[in-house]
Write a protein that holds these residues in place. Structure first.
Motif, mmCIF file in Angstrom:
data_model
loop_
_atom_site.group_PDB
_atom_site.id
_atom_site.type_symbol
_atom_site.label_atom_id
_atom_site.label_comp_id
_atom_site.label_asym_id
_atom_site.label_seq_id
_atom_site.Cartn_x
_atom_site.Cartn_y
_atom_site.Cartn_z
ATOM 1 N N SER A 298 0.826 -1.209 0.000
ATOM 2 C CA SER A 298 0.000 0.000 0.000
ATOM 3 C C SER A 298 0.860 1.257 0.000
ATOM 4 O O SER A 298 1.926 1.307 0.623
ATOM 5 C CB SER A 298 -0.926 0.008 1.219
ATOM 6 N N THR A 299 0.350 2.265 -0.694
ATOM 7 C CA THR A 299 1.048 3.552 -0.766
ATOM 8 C C THR A 299 0.152 4.731 -0.388
ATOM 9 O O THR A 299 0.652 5.840 -0.184
ATOM 10 C CB THR A 299 1.587 3.784 -2.188
ATOM 11 N N ALA A 300 -1.161 4.507 -0.311
ATOM 12 C CA ALA A 300 -2.105 5.579 0.036
ATOM 13 C C ALA A 300 -2.583 5.376 1.470
ATOM 14 O O ALA A 300 -3.176 4.341 1.785
ATOM 15 C CB ALA A 300 -3.292 5.578 -0.931
ATOM 16 N N PHE A 301 -2.309 6.340 2.338
ATOM 17 C CA PHE A 301 -2.661 6.191 3.744
ATOM 18 C C PHE A 301 -3.505 7.374 4.194
ATOM 19 O O PHE A 301 -3.211 8.525 3.846
ATOM 20 C CB PHE A 301 -1.398 6.086 4.606
ATOM 21 N N SER A 302 -4.518 7.086 4.972
ATOM 22 C CA SER A 302 -5.388 8.134 5.490
ATOM 23 C C SER A 302 -4.780 8.727 6.760
ATOM 24 O O SER A 302 -3.841 8.160 7.334
ATOM 25 C CB SER A 302 -6.769 7.552 5.804
ATOM 26 N N PRO A 303 -5.321 9.853 7.240
ATOM 27 C CA PRO A 303 -4.826 10.419 8.497
ATOM 28 C C PRO A 303 -4.989 9.468 9.686
ATOM 29 O O PRO A 303 -4.265 9.588 10.671
ATOM 30 C CB PRO A 303 -5.687 11.679 8.672
ATOM 31 N N GLU A 304 -5.930 8.522 9.604
ATOM 32 C CA GLU A 304 -6.175 7.613 10.718
ATOM 33 C C GLU A 304 -5.452 6.282 10.555
ATOM 34 O O GLU A 304 -5.645 5.377 11.371
ATOM 35 C CB GLU A 304 -7.687 7.357 10.848
ATOM 36 N N PHE A 305 -4.645 6.146 9.514
ATOM 37 C CA PHE A 305 -3.982 4.865 9.247
ATOM 38 C C PHE A 305 -3.154 4.402 10.436
ATOM 39 O O PHE A 305 -3.266 3.252 10.886
ATOM 40 C CB PHE A 305 -3.094 4.983 8.008
ATOM 41 N N LEU B 209 -11.841 0.962 4.768
ATOM 42 C CA LEU B 209 -11.764 2.232 4.046
ATOM 43 C C LEU B 209 -11.069 3.313 4.861
ATOM 44 O O LEU B 209 -10.368 4.170 4.314
ATOM 45 C CB LEU B 209 -13.169 2.692 3.660
ATOM 46 N N GLN B 210 -11.252 3.277 6.183
ATOM 47 C CA GLN B 210 -10.629 4.301 7.025
ATOM 48 C C GLN B 210 -9.110 4.255 6.969
ATOM 49 O O GLN B 210 -8.451 5.256 7.270
ATOM 50 C CB GLN B 210 -11.077 4.123 8.472
ATOM 51 N N LEU B 211 -8.545 3.121 6.578
ATOM 52 C CA LEU B 211 -7.098 3.013 6.486
ATOM 53 C C LEU B 211 -6.541 3.860 5.349
ATOM 54 O O LEU B 211 -5.403 4.331 5.421
ATOM 55 C CB LEU B 211 -6.689 1.559 6.272
ATOM 56 N N PHE B 212 -7.333 4.064 4.297
ATOM 57 C CA PHE B 212 -6.799 4.672 3.069
ATOM 58 C C PHE B 212 -7.579 5.882 2.581
ATOM 59 O O PHE B 212 -7.111 6.589 1.687
ATOM 60 C CB PHE B 212 -6.778 3.622 1.952
ATOM 61 N N VAL B 213 -8.756 6.131 3.123
ATOM 62 C CA VAL B 213 -9.629 7.188 2.613
ATOM 63 C C VAL B 213 -9.858 8.216 3.716
ATOM 64 O O VAL B 213 -10.178 7.864 4.854
ATOM 65 C CB VAL B 213 -10.976 6.601 2.136
ATOM 66 N N GLY B 214 -9.705 9.497 3.357
ATOM 67 C CA GLY B 214 -9.927 10.573 4.314
ATOM 68 C C GLY B 214 -11.394 10.793 4.612
ATOM 69 O O GLY B 214 -12.280 10.287 3.907
ATOM 70 N N PRO B 215 -11.698 11.564 5.669
ATOM 71 C CA PRO B 215 -13.099 11.772 6.085
ATOM 72 C C PRO B 215 -14.004 12.314 4.985
ATOM 73 O O PRO B 215 -15.159 11.921 4.875
ATOM 74 C CB PRO B 215 -12.965 12.775 7.246
ATOM 75 N N ALA B 216 -13.493 13.231 4.161
ATOM 76 C CA ALA B 216 -14.341 13.814 3.115
ATOM 77 C C ALA B 216 -14.760 12.770 2.090
ATOM 78 O O ALA B 216 -15.933 12.710 1.679
ATOM 79 C CB ALA B 216 -13.596 14.967 2.432
#
Length: 351
Positions: A146-153, A289-296
């Motif tokens: 994985s290369t895309a990380f959310s703020p909560e990752f 989804l929270q691992l890679f996708v931001g709140p918006a």
């Protein structure tokens, strides 16, 4: 014969299932809407491809069981495919994964020579435990890619990894137990029977040893390798389908992220959710989804992905269950079972 569930026990099972569904739905809804206010679908063409992919996905899932069945058992293609397509819907609809019993029962009642309930259960059990290990492996491989990380990752990945390790330990332990059964030489069964039968009872003890004999070819022949390869193909198609839905909803995630989402959802649906995997699916999708996708993006594309992926599995299983019933009916007409004899129908090859 398998007796029906008493009404009181059935009510308890359905009640526990609904409670679990409500709890998991509540946990999921705290992060991702359970249904999007506006469907976010910038690439409907990719969704069409994902829908079309559901046919090879289902056929691969249904046919790989042939490598887990005892060698030489004359199961027809109609029975193999029909039992798989029908049982997929039953597994979804019944609570607490009770539908897993449907395919062994369909196969055992078909009257095929050499295919009783122990052989059918052994095949399904080995297939499911192998799936569990592949899913756990896919989780950690996906996290590494994985290369895309959310703020909560950072806050969530530790819990996801612990969940994966615990699940992997359970699957590996159960597979090891089945392997011990399979490799136990038949000459030792009488000695072990003196220990097993007083604990389990004579009937269940005999069933365990019958199960061991049914498992042996899976662990000791090339059929086991064929089952592994067929299962890898099945999960590759699953991964591709989910990735197409992600991109269709505008979530620009790669194969590594898609693998983690497949794995987390696959592990979460083992939780005691409601009928049709209500709650357990949504909880797994929201967590992944929270691992890679931001709140918006969770509010629009994320909610759209969760809803469409859930409907694709449910509607796809329902649509393919009908041809599955047709195949089972054709197999029954071609190879009728005499209920008075209680014996299997005449052997017939896979053709």
């Amino acid at each position: 014969m398998v007796g029906t569930t008493p009404p009181r026990r059935r009510a308890v099972l359905w009640g526990a299932s609904c409670v679990g569904a409500v709890v998991l739905l509540w946990l999921a809804s705290r992060r991702v809407p359970l249904w999007p206010d506006v469907l976010h679908l910038p690439r409907p063409d990719l969704l069409v491809l994902a829908v079309l992919l559901h046919v090879p996905y289902s056929l691969t899932r249904a046919t790989r069981l042939r490598w887990a069945l005892p060698p030489g058992v004359p199961v027809s293609r109609d029975l193999l495919l029909g039992s798989g397509l029908v049982s997929f819907l039953v597994i979804l609809l019944l609570p607490l994964r009770l539908g897993e019993l449907s395919r062994p029962l369909i196969l055992a009642r078909a009257g095929v020579a050499g295919l009783g309930l122990p052989e059918a259960i052994a095949a399904i059990a080995s297939e499911r435990l192998l799936d569990g290990l592949l899913v756990v492996g896919m989780l950690f491989l996906g996290l590494g890619l994985s290369t895309a990380f959310s703020p909560e990752f950072a806050a969530l990945v530790g819990s996801v990894e612990r969940f994966g390790l615990a699940s992997g330990a359970v699957f590996a332990g159960l597979l090891l137990a089945l392997g011990v059964l399979a490799f136990t030489p038949p000459r030792h069964h009488d000695r072990l029977g003196g220990l097993v039968r007083p604990l389990l009872g004579a009937r269940l003890g005999e069933f365990v040893f019958h199960l061991a004999a049914a498992l042996r070819p899976i662990f000791t022949s090339a059929r086991g390798l064929a089952l592994v390869l067929a299962s890898i193909l099945y999960w590759a198609i699953t991964l591709l389908q989910l990735w197409l839905v992600l991109r269709a909803c505008g979530l620009d995630l790669g194969p590594g992220e898609a693998a983690v989402i497949v794995a987390v959802v696959g592990l979460s649906i083992q939780l005691p959710g409601g009928p049709a995997q209500v709650g357990s699916f949504q909880f797994g999708a929201a967590l992944a989804l929270q691992l890679f996708v931001g709140p918006a993006d969770l509010l629009g594309p994320g909610a759209s992905f969760g809803a469409l992926m859930y409907l694709l599995g449910l509607v796809g299983a329902a649509a393919l269950a009908l041809p599955g019933l047709v195949l089972l009916g054709r197999d029954r007409r071609r190879n009728p079972v005499d209920p008075s004899s209680g014996g299997p129908s005449e052997a017939r090859p896979i053709a």
